[in-house]
Design an enzyme around this catalytic site. Structure first.
Site, mmCIF file in Angstrom:
data_model
loop_
_atom_site.group_PDB
_atom_site.id
_atom_site.type_symbol
_atom_site.label_atom_id
_atom_site.label_comp_id
_atom_site.label_asym_id
_atom_site.label_seq_id
_atom_site.Cartn_x
_atom_site.Cartn_y
_atom_site.Cartn_z
ATOM 1 N N GLY A 36 -1.613 -9.583 11.656
ATOM 2 C CA GLY A 36 -1.283 -8.237 11.216
ATOM 3 C C GLY A 36 -1.982 -7.941 9.906
ATOM 4 N N GLN A 38 -1.333 -8.575 6.573
ATOM 5 C CA GLN A 38 -1.566 -9.678 5.643
ATOM 6 C C GLN A 38 -2.356 -10.800 6.300
ATOM 7 O OE1 GLN A 38 -1.108 -10.199 2.422
ATOM 8 N NE2 GLN A 38 -0.043 -8.311 1.925
ATOM 9 N N HIS A 118 6.192 -14.300 1.427
ATOM 10 C CA HIS A 118 7.460 -13.722 0.983
ATOM 11 C C HIS A 118 8.495 -14.828 1.071
ATOM 12 C CE1 HIS A 118 10.729 -11.061 0.238
ATOM 13 N NE2 HIS A 118 11.053 -10.793 1.490
ATOM 14 N N ASP A 201 11.943 -8.513 -4.942
ATOM 15 C CA ASP A 201 11.243 -7.759 -3.901
ATOM 16 C C ASP A 201 12.222 -6.896 -3.118
ATOM 17 O OD1 ASP A 201 8.565 -7.513 -2.310
ATOM 18 O OD2 ASP A 201 10.076 -7.884 -0.776
ATOM 19 N N GLU A 205 12.426 -2.711 -3.169
ATOM 20 C CA GLU A 205 12.336 -1.922 -1.940
ATOM 21 C C GLU A 205 13.535 -1.001 -1.778
ATOM 22 O OE1 GLU A 205 9.939 -5.280 0.741
ATOM 23 O OE2 GLU A 205 12.094 -4.978 0.979
ATOM 24 N N GLU A 241 3.549 16.494 -4.378
ATOM 25 C CA GLU A 241 2.993 16.225 -5.708
ATOM 26 C C GLU A 241 3.409 14.868 -6.268
ATOM 27 O OE1 GLU A 241 3.193 19.328 -8.584
ATOM 28 O OE2 GLU A 241 2.790 20.915 -7.121
ATOM 29 N N SER A 262 2.125 18.079 -18.462
ATOM 30 C CA SER A 262 2.331 19.231 -19.332
ATOM 31 C C SER A 262 3.512 19.009 -20.268
ATOM 32 C CB SER A 262 2.594 20.484 -18.488
ATOM 33 O OG SER A 262 3.857 20.374 -17.841
#
Length: 338
Positions: A36, A38, A118, A201, A205, A241, A262
């Site tokens: 896959g 990774q 992981h 981790d 998430e 945005e 801004s």
């Protein structure tokens, strides 16, 4: 001050190319189980470094053709486990235990290295490795396509390494060599533990990157729409945005982002943001972290996946019916530049 971090440890050593030696991989077979995102990135990067890489897949896998077209040797998973000196389990947390138990564990021999990206399977003991195997982790802090893309560009994605078992005495050197092989020591590698990587981790998430961000976007969208604003405007302001702000944060940090927005946005971030993410939200975050650290989240997740994942499917259907999905699909269709 309330809400501020009480400790800050900046003393972690960062390992780079000079700290790692690819000779620890030379003359060894690196078996990548799975192809896959990774798995593909690690296999191709190691191949490009001149390493002997094989890929382990089940007989009917559609990834076999992709792997062979990339010039890699492909074997059934049990044979790849037998051949490998280093075995990288590039599998999902849900697939990994069964595949390990049925196809990998019976074919292991003393002195091999098991490598993970992981810590979930080791920390929560869905996999219990044999005692005569080195068990290490190399966890790139980026998705597989980024690991490959940055390597090809002569750069790298930072990574974490950890050692769980070290009967050979060389487990850390092997982990650093693998990190160098995939390009991560170009960017920097930090040593951690399986526990720390897993808990942070999962928390990231749930509380921020996926769960927290998605919930915040939907809540903002709903607030504007319920107040009578057009859903298209709500989509642009609360979802579209977001990428611009995340890009600024990624490139320059929170302070750098603040310098580039801004004055009205800056004041709103400083004065209103803490009212949104308030002590109630922080309380829920601490609760989520407690569930992770106690193993409650892992037990519930494993039980859910082992009983047909019906609740997950229900939650997915509900989320996909949210009005923001319909509005977003229509607006994204107008963006020919995407």
């Amino acid at each position: 001050m309330p809400g501020q971090a009480t400790q800050l440890n900046l003393a972690a050593r960062i390992y780079t190319d000079k700290d790692a030696d690819l000779r620890w991989l030379k003359g060894k077979i690196s078996s990548v189980i799975g192809f896959g995102a990774q798995g593909r990135a690690h296999a191709l990067n190691l191949r490009d470094r001149g390493m002997d890489v094989v890929v382990g897949l089940y007989p009917g896998s559609k990834s076999r053709t992709r792997a062979r077209r990339s010039g890699l040797r492909v074997f059934d998973t049990p044979e790849a486990a037998r051949r490998g000196d280093i075995i990288f389990l590039a599998l999902s947390d849900t697939q990994m235990p069964v595949i390990y138990r049925e196809q990998i564990a019976p074919n292991l021999r003393p002195g091999q290295t098991l490598l993970f990206a992981h810590g979930f399977a080791i920390y929560y003991r869905t996999i219990v490795p044999r005692k005569d195997a080195d068990v290490v982790m190399v966890a790139p802090k980026g998705l597989g396509p980024m690991v490959r893309r940055e390597f090809v560009r002569g750069r790298g994605v930072p990574a974490l390494i950890a050692v769980h078992q070290n009967p050979s005495g060389d487990a850390k050197r092997m982990a650093l060599a693998w990190a160098k092989g995939i390009g991560s020591t170009r960017a920097g590698v930090i040593e951690t533990t399986f526990r720390e990587e897993t808990e942070t981790d999962l928390f990231g998430e749930q509380a921020v990157l996926c769960g927290g961000t998605s919930a915040l976007i939907r809540a903002g969208f709903d607030t504007l729409v319920h107040a009578g604003y057009p859903p298209e405007l709500a989509y642009f302001e609360c979802l579209h945005e977001l990428k611009f702000i995340v890009d600024l944060i990624h490139e320059a940090g929170l302070s750098g982002m603040r310098r580039l927005i801004s004055d009205t946005a800056k004041w709103g971030e400083l004065a209103v943001g803490p009212k949104i993410i308030d002590q109630t939200v922080r309380k829920h975050m601490r609760s989520a972290l407690r569930d992770i650290r106690s193993g409650k989240f892992a037990r519930e997740f494993i039980r859910e996946m082992g009983t047909g994942a019906r609740r997950r499917a229900q939650l997915l259907r509900k989320s996909e019916k949210h009005p923001i999905e319909k509005v977003g699909a229509r607006l994204r269709g107008l963006m020919s530049w995407k």
